[in-house]
Design an enzyme around this catalytic site. Structure first.
Site, PDB file in Angstrom:
ATOM      1  N   SER A  35      -1.553  -6.542   9.242  1.00 21.80           N
ATOM      2  CA  SER A  35      -0.794  -7.460   8.365  1.00 21.80           C
ATOM      3  C   SER A  35       0.445  -7.977   8.915  1.00 21.80           C
ATOM      4  O   SER A  35       1.119  -7.387   9.598  1.00 21.80           O
ATOM      5  CB  SER A  35      -0.469  -6.785   7.147  1.00 21.80           C
ATOM      6  OG  SER A  35       0.238  -7.697   5.942  1.00 21.80           O
ATOM      7  N   LYS A  37      -9.115  -2.043   0.181  1.00 30.55           N
ATOM      8  CA  LYS A  37      -9.130  -1.144   1.224  1.00 30.55           C
ATOM      9  C   LYS A  37      -9.689   0.059   1.033  1.00 30.55           C
ATOM     10  O   LYS A  37     -10.033   0.885   2.014  1.00 30.55           O
ATOM     11  CB  LYS A  37      -7.217  -0.571   1.295  1.00 30.55           C
ATOM     12  CG  LYS A  37      -6.706  -1.808   2.135  1.00 30.55           C
ATOM     13  CD  LYS A  37      -7.330  -2.489   3.288  1.00 30.55           C
ATOM     14  CE  LYS A  37      -6.481  -3.674   4.063  1.00 30.55           C
ATOM     15  NZ  LYS A  37      -7.355  -4.312   4.968  1.00 30.55           N
ATOM     16  N   LYS A  43      -3.370 -13.054  11.408  1.00 28.66           N
ATOM     17  CA  LYS A  43      -5.085 -12.604  11.461  1.00 28.66           C
ATOM     18  C   LYS A  43      -5.580 -13.737  10.518  1.00 28.66           C
ATOM     19  O   LYS A  43      -6.327 -14.562  10.858  1.00 28.66           O
ATOM     20  CB  LYS A  43      -5.238 -11.268  11.300  1.00 28.66           C
ATOM     21  CG  LYS A  43      -6.672 -11.096  10.981  1.00 28.66           C
ATOM     22  CD  LYS A  43      -6.778  -9.546  11.096  1.00 28.66           C
ATOM     23  CE  LYS A  43      -6.162  -8.854  10.170  1.00 28.66           C
ATOM     24  NZ  LYS A  43      -6.934  -9.077   8.783  1.00 28.66           N
ATOM     25  N   THR A  44      -5.115 -13.823   9.457  1.00 39.06           N
ATOM     26  CA  THR A  44      -5.777 -14.781   8.262  1.00 39.06           C
ATOM     27  C   THR A  44      -5.154 -16.250   8.889  1.00 39.06           C
ATOM     28  O   THR A  44      -6.081 -16.954   8.630  1.00 39.06           O
ATOM     29  CB  THR A  44      -4.992 -14.434   6.829  1.00 39.06           C
ATOM     30  OG1 THR A  44      -5.443 -12.867   6.617  1.00 39.06           O
ATOM     31  CG2 THR A  44      -5.459 -15.453   5.914  1.00 39.06           C
ATOM     32  N   ASP A  66     -10.558 -10.587   7.013  1.00 37.93           N
ATOM     33  CA  ASP A  66      -9.958  -9.076   7.019  1.00 37.93           C
ATOM     34  C   ASP A  66     -10.952  -8.065   7.477  1.00 37.93           C
ATOM     35  O   ASP A  66     -10.511  -7.344   8.272  1.00 37.93           O
ATOM     36  CB  ASP A  66      -9.554  -8.767   5.816  1.00 37.93           C
ATOM     37  CG  ASP A  66      -8.395  -7.683   5.834  1.00 37.93           C
ATOM     38  OD1 ASP A  66      -7.759  -7.754   6.596  1.00 37.93           O
ATOM     39  OD2 ASP A  66      -8.356  -6.896   4.913  1.00 37.93           O
ATOM     40  N   ARG A 106       0.818  -1.136   0.090  1.00 39.67           N
ATOM     41  CA  ARG A 106      -0.112  -0.038  -0.048  1.00 39.67           C
ATOM     42  C   ARG A 106       0.975   1.367  -0.165  1.00 39.67           C
ATOM     43  O   ARG A 106       1.891   1.252   0.567  1.00 39.67           O
ATOM     44  CB  ARG A 106      -0.816  -0.167   1.095  1.00 39.67           C
ATOM     45  CG  ARG A 106      -1.990  -1.080   1.281  1.00 39.67           C
ATOM     46  CD  ARG A 106      -2.867  -0.933   2.510  1.00 39.67           C
ATOM     47  NE  ARG A 106      -2.188  -1.187   3.647  1.00 39.67           N
ATOM     48  CZ  ARG A 106      -1.789  -0.292   4.500  1.00 39.67           C
ATOM     49  NH1 ARG A 106      -1.831   1.033   4.400  1.00 39.67           N
ATOM     50  NH2 ARG A 106      -1.077  -0.931   5.743  1.00 39.67           N
ATOM     51  N   HIS A 147     -11.400  -4.029  11.348  1.00 35.85           N
ATOM     52  CA  HIS A 147     -10.189  -4.627  10.605  1.00 35.85           C
ATOM     53  C   HIS A 147      -9.861  -6.132  11.260  1.00 35.85           C
ATOM     54  O   HIS A 147      -8.990  -6.030  12.197  1.00 35.85           O
ATOM     55  CB  HIS A 147      -8.994  -3.821  10.414  1.00 35.85           C
ATOM     56  CG  HIS A 147      -7.724  -4.279   9.729  1.00 35.85           C
ATOM     57  ND1 HIS A 147      -6.657  -4.190  10.047  1.00 35.85           N
ATOM     58  CD2 HIS A 147      -8.040  -5.115   8.482  1.00 35.85           C
ATOM     59  CE1 HIS A 147      -5.705  -4.800   9.121  1.00 35.85           C
ATOM     60  NE2 HIS A 147      -6.737  -5.461   8.278  1.00 35.85           N
ATOM     61  N   ARG A 174       1.412 -11.831  -1.997  1.00 29.68           N
ATOM     62  CA  ARG A 174      -0.155 -12.133  -1.888  1.00 29.68           C
ATOM     63  C   ARG A 174      -1.097 -13.288  -2.497  1.00 29.68           C
ATOM     64  O   ARG A 174      -0.489 -13.315  -3.809  1.00 29.68           O
ATOM     65  CB  ARG A 174      -0.915 -10.693  -1.836  1.00 29.68           C
ATOM     66  CG  ARG A 174      -0.326  -9.977  -0.943  1.00 29.68           C
ATOM     67  CD  ARG A 174      -1.093  -9.931   0.520  1.00 29.68           C
ATOM     68  NE  ARG A 174      -0.681  -8.984   1.358  1.00 29.68           N
ATOM     69  CZ  ARG A 174      -1.006  -8.849   2.660  1.00 29.68           C
ATOM     70  NH1 ARG A 174      -2.225  -9.292   2.789  1.00 29.68           N
ATOM     71  NH2 ARG A 174      -0.621  -7.888   3.489  1.00 29.68           N
TER      72      ARG A 174
END
Length: 527
Positions: free
Chosen positions: A228, A191, A232-233, A247, A51, A210, A313
């Site tokens: 990130s 996003k 989390k994932t 997410d 990003r 988030h 990704r």
């Protein structure tokens, strides 16, 4: 059909709502990427592999003046956005574009019909994977309420458009429009939708988050907050629990709901042993691999190769996860887990938080930026990202913090702080927290098995830490004992406590006394 929001007078070919197979064909025909041996579509994003947080701008006008957290948001005027908008329209003239019409939000009451224009076929497939597809019948009467225009070949002019570089992500909340230029990183699209919902939903009493969310066999829902790279994932993709989403979610009077229809997972060092569900999901037709290196003539994905970026990704529909929710919705949560990758190696692997401590740590959002997540970040660096997602939170953090606190109290939610970062020393000295231990601790917390165990109070941070948990190495529960030099641990822990206190100073006038008292106990000694 002339779009009222983005009316291109003389468009080239506009491909509308193509299928996965069609977008594969178009992407290969246009030489946008390659097909991996596994069937996934691969693409390279060039200079932008993460990003561009410094290139995001929001229109500052009478409506947003008192509602946007300007300390955290760069602004442009309505006139500057209008010039940018007209230049985007001119740039789009005669170009081949891809249009996807999709939903954001699984709860029909809060669903956002969204139209996305993009220059790349693989971007269209990416956003189709990440948002919620619409049935043929619904498409016939589709009316967009939010629009994203993604033109990587467009270069902004700082002098004309009021931005800093040739890269731009500009949002006009009143027009319900986002313009993205000079970046091929697909994550900017998703996003942008998240940021828009973070602005609009709190006014409707909905908490945008988030986070990842999963659900146990008895309907016990768990929320995982984290930036990130904190896991989390990975941690929410539990084969024994149903995945609601990985997410972005909302928490309303009806319960929780996924904003998205897919997942956007980090691929670096992905292995079938540690993350079997994600590994299977990205190694098949329909998945998109971003900046993943392919090996040899067989084009086998090399998930250990970070030569292009550490922020490799994979984007895939939720349906690629065997135990994913078919509705994208769940009941009010029983547990909230706040994930942090502590680069200093001083936080325990799991701690229980009081409601006041939960709000304190939610507003603090301590973690480490992981290499490659943003431009210029080459190794983990300690940071505080309020609400575990500051770049996407246009309103003041207290708006989200107070909403969360009210919901925690109303639904009697247990809250946990989980360190997936380092143990046995800081980054460069210690080791990353073993994922098997983290999973075992989480399983015990979510199942209620920790209800009867002994806890100790951390002398510096004040939260409760289990003394022993079945199936977990007891040594790892006390971070001080994992360091070779206990005095060095004490110094590092106090330094981190100071950082918490210094960071939280900006929120002091926005929270109640009990939240202030949830700060590390070092502060009380200093006073």
């Amino acid at each position: 059909m002339i779009d009222k929001v983005f009316p291109i007078e003389n468009p080239g070919t506009i491909h509308r709502n193509n299928s996965q197979a069609e977008l594969y064909e178009l992407s290969i025909e246009r030489k946008e990427g390659q097909i991996a041996s596994t069937g996934a579509l691969t693409a390279i994003t060039g200079q932008h592999t993460g990003r561009s947080a410094g290139d995001k701008f929001t229109v500052r006008d009478m409506t947003t003046e008192d509602n946007v957290w300007w300390d955290n948001s760069k602004s442009i005027t309505s006139e500057q956005f209008e010039r940018l908008y007209q230049d985007f329209l001119a740039h789009a003239e005669g170009r081949e574009l891809f249009c996807q019409e999709l939903y954001v939000g699984a709860d029909k009451k809060y669903q956002l019909p969204t139209r996305v224009y993009s220059e790349y076929a693989w971007h269209a497939l990416f956003i189709q994977n990440l948002m919620i597809e619409i049935s043929e019948a619904e498409l016939e009467k589709f009316e967009a309420e939010f629009t994203i225009v993604d033109l990587p070949s467009f270069k902004a002019d700082p002098a004309l458009h009021g931005v800093d570089t040739e890269t731009v992500i500009a949002a006009d909340f009143n027009r319900r429009l986002v313009l993205i230029g000079n970046t091929s990183y697909a994550g900017e699209m998703k996003k942008s939708a998240f940021t828009f919902l973070n602005y609009t939903l709190p006014e409707r009493g909905v908490m945008p988050m988030h986070c990842s969310i999963n659900e146990g066999a008895t309907g016990d829902t768990a929320i995982f907050f984290g930036l990130s790279g904190t896991g989390k994932t990975t941690l929410s993709a539990d084969p024994h629990r149903t995945l609601i989403g990985d997410d972005e979610h909302g928490w309303s009077e009806n319960g929780v709901f996924n904003f998205e229809g897919g997942c956007y997972a980090k691929m670096i060092k992905l292995s079938p042993e540690a993350e079997p569900e994600i590994h299977d999901a990205v190694n098949r037709f329909g998945a998109v691999l971003e900046n993943v290196v392919l090996k040899g003539r067989r084009r086998e994905p090399d998930f250990d190769d970070g030569s292009l970026t550490e922020n490799t990704r994979g984007a895939y529909p939720l349906s690629f996860i065997p135990n994913a929710s078919k509705t994208g919705t769940g009941d009010h949560p029983k547990n909230i887990v706040m994930l942090t990758a502590d680069a200093f190696g001083v936080l325990p692997p799991l701690s229980k938080l009081s409601p006041s401590q939960a709000m304190y740590h939610f507003l603090s959002g301590y973690t480490a930026k992981v290499a490659g997540t943003e431009k210029g970040v080459t190794e983990p660096t300690a940071t505080f990202s309020t609400c575990y997602g500051a770049p996407f939170m246009p309103r003041h953090p207290s708006v989200y913090g107070n909403l969360l606190r009210e919901l925690i109290a109303k639904h009697n939610v247990d809250c946990w702080l989980v360190n997936t970062g380092w143990t046995g020393g800081k980054y460069g000295v210690g080791n990353r927290m073993p994922i098997k231990e983290t999973r075992a601790l989480l399983s015990a917390a979510l199942s209620g098995a920790l209800a009867g165990v002994e806890f100790r109070t951390d002398p510096i941070f004040g939260f409760d830490v289990p003394v022993a948990v079945e199936g977990v190495d007891t040594k790892i529960l006390d971070p001080r004992g994992t360091w070779d030099d206990p005095d060095a641990y004490d110094a590092q822990a106090k330094a981190l406590a100071d950082m918490f206190v210094e960071n939280f100073a900006t929120f002091e006038s926005h929270v109640d006394r009990d939240v202030l008292e949830a700060a590390p106990q070092l502060r009380a000694a200093a006073e």
